[in-house]
Write an enzyme that holds these catalytic residues in place. Structure first.
Site, PDB file in Angstrom:
ATOM      1  N   GLU A  37       8.909  -0.025   3.694  1.00 28.23           N
ATOM      2  CA  GLU A  37       9.898   1.035   3.922  1.00 28.23           C
ATOM      3  C   GLU A  37      10.789   0.668   5.114  1.00 28.23           C
ATOM      4  O   GLU A  37      10.492  -0.271   5.851  1.00 28.23           O
ATOM      5  CB  GLU A  37       9.213   2.381   4.148  1.00 28.23           C
ATOM      6  CG  GLU A  37       8.246   2.409   5.318  1.00 28.23           C
ATOM      7  CD  GLU A  37       8.729   3.235   6.488  1.00 28.23           C
ATOM      8  OE1 GLU A  37       9.289   2.628   7.436  1.00 28.23           O
ATOM      9  OE2 GLU A  37       8.527   4.465   6.491  1.00 28.23           O
ATOM     10  N   ALA A 153       7.071  14.195   0.145  1.00 27.07           N
ATOM     11  CA  ALA A 153       7.468  13.677  -1.172  1.00 27.07           C
ATOM     12  C   ALA A 153       6.750  12.360  -1.475  1.00 27.07           C
ATOM     13  O   ALA A 153       6.703  11.938  -2.636  1.00 27.07           O
ATOM     14  CB  ALA A 153       8.982  13.477  -1.209  1.00 27.07           C
ATOM     15  N   ASP A 154       6.164  11.739  -0.442  1.00 30.35           N
ATOM     16  CA  ASP A 154       5.386  10.507  -0.676  1.00 30.35           C
ATOM     17  C   ASP A 154       4.291  10.768  -1.713  1.00 30.35           C
ATOM     18  O   ASP A 154       4.065   9.959  -2.618  1.00 30.35           O
ATOM     19  CB  ASP A 154       4.707  10.014   0.614  1.00 30.35           C
ATOM     20  CG  ASP A 154       5.696   9.570   1.678  1.00 30.35           C
ATOM     21  OD1 ASP A 154       6.916   9.615   1.415  1.00 30.35           O
ATOM     22  OD2 ASP A 154       5.243   9.192   2.779  1.00 30.35           O
ATOM     23  N   LYS A 171      -0.539   9.691   8.285  1.00 25.70           N
ATOM     24  CA  LYS A 171      -0.099   9.844   9.679  1.00 25.70           C
ATOM     25  C   LYS A 171      -0.978  10.869  10.395  1.00 25.70           C
ATOM     26  O   LYS A 171      -1.420  11.849   9.804  1.00 25.70           O
ATOM     27  CB  LYS A 171       1.365  10.274   9.716  1.00 25.70           C
ATOM     28  CG  LYS A 171       2.296   9.164   9.206  1.00 25.70           C
ATOM     29  CD  LYS A 171       3.732   9.457   9.530  1.00 25.70           C
ATOM     30  CE  LYS A 171       4.691   8.686   8.637  1.00 25.70           C
ATOM     31  NZ  LYS A 171       4.537   7.231   8.661  1.00 25.70           N
TER      32      LYS A 171
END
Ligand code: PSU
Ligand code: MN
Length: 324
Positions: A37, A153-154, A171
């Site tokens: 990313e 949305a991941d 995270k």
């Protein structure tokens, strides 16, 4: 090999997608590639530490025997395999917006530039045919989700992308148990590589267990291929924690997080801004200790992703040979 300007791959619309020549060649030959990313570049560390780290991440992937393919949106096109010039542009401009899946079409049609999150990077990886993606910490279910409905949305994108995601868990500021519950509901396998506990990015453990553990990367590659063989077009998560010596005790992260959350509420920070805001606030509160941890976990995770991509290529080649 010399990195040249992005080129296109067969079957992809060149107006939409530009794949770096080295990446396209590796994919064509079935060699290992790891997609990455780009939102961590403008929204993670300050310049030029972010640029150095991006280069070191690429080197870690290469040292493991795979080709790095960083995803970004540049002037209305999805780029898979950002060049040195692209990286410099992203690292030196914190104003480059964070682009999630919901934003993709709007930014592309508007000719815009944006740093892709895990979700939008996976869309690009799928378009390019890349089967391995790596990020230190995935997005997940936020702790205030019962009130805010804030779920990354991941997670939703994992239900749509046939990609192995190598990460060090979710995270630290997220809710690990709810994130795993969500993934279970969606049928996303989560495999601990040589670890029992679901990691927490900066910390070795989140306090909850991975649903599965496998200690051999080739075994994980076989499990991923078997998952896809059933026709299930979803992601497979491979988790491995930060090195014990570099991990931050979760009590310390929690203390910093409590403070950061209060500040975020005071400043009215919500939505996509909350993730970069909290990560920065935690880094400040721990006097840069998290920055060192960040570096450690980014490098170890991407190195592992490179090793995994090698094993996945071997597994896919072996299957082709035996005609399975
Ligand atoms: N690292 C940063 N800033 C970010 C992210 C990572 O320093 O914004 C991104 C990752 O790309 C991840 C996303 O996919 O945050 C999750 O954000 P959200 O919770 O808004 O879905
Ligand atoms: Mn969100």
């Amino acid at each position: 090999m010399l990195r040249t300007t992005p080129t296109t791959v067969a079957g992809a619309d060149p107006a939409l997608l530009a794949v770096d020549e080295e990446v396209a060649e590796a994919l064509h030959e079935g060699r290992p590639v790891v997609a990455l990313e780009s939102s961590v570049i403008p929204h993670g560390l300050p310049y030029p530490a972010n640029l150095d780290l991006a280069h070191d991440i690429d080197a870690a992937v290469r040292a493991s025997g795979a080709v790095p393919a960083r995803v970004g949106i540049l002037d209305g096109r999805i780029v898979v395999g950002m060049s040195k010039e692209h990286l410099e542009r992203f690292a030196s401009d914190p104003g480059i917006p964070k682009v999630s899946t919901r934003d993709l079409g709007i930014v592309l049609a508007g000719g815009g530039t944006g740093a892709t999150t895990v979700s939008s990077s996976l869309v690009a990886a799928d378009l390019a045919g890349i089967r391995v993606f790596s990020v230190a910490g995935i997005g997940g279910v936020h702790r205030d989700a019962p009130h805010s409905f804030d779920i990354s949305a991941d997670l939703v994108q994992f239900t749509r992308s046939r990609t192995a995601v190598v990460c060090a868990g979710a995270k630290s500021m997220l809710h690990p148990a709810w994130t795993l519950e969500w993934l279970e509901t969606a049928g996303i396998p989560v495999i601990g590589y040589r670890c029992d506990e679901f990691p927490a990015y900066f910390s070795v453990s989140s306090g909850v267990r991975n649903p599965h553990r496998l200690d051999d990367l080739r075994q994980i590659a076989a499990a991923a291929v078997a998952h896809w063989d059933t026709g299930t077009a979803t992601s497979v998560l491979v988790t491995h924690p930060i090195a014990e010596a570099d991990g931050i005790p979760s009590e310390d992260v929690e203390a910093a997080l409590a403070e950061a959350t209060t500040l975020a509420e005071r400043d009215g920070v919500t939505g996509p801004a909350i993730t970069p805001y909290l990560l920065k606030a935690i880094a400040r509160a721990t006097e840069g200790r998290t920055s060192a941890a960040n570096r450690s976990v980014l490098l170890s995770t991407t190195a592992l992703a490179g090793e995994f991509a090698v094993q996945l290529s071997l597994e896919l080649a072996a299957r082709e040979e035996t005609g399975r």
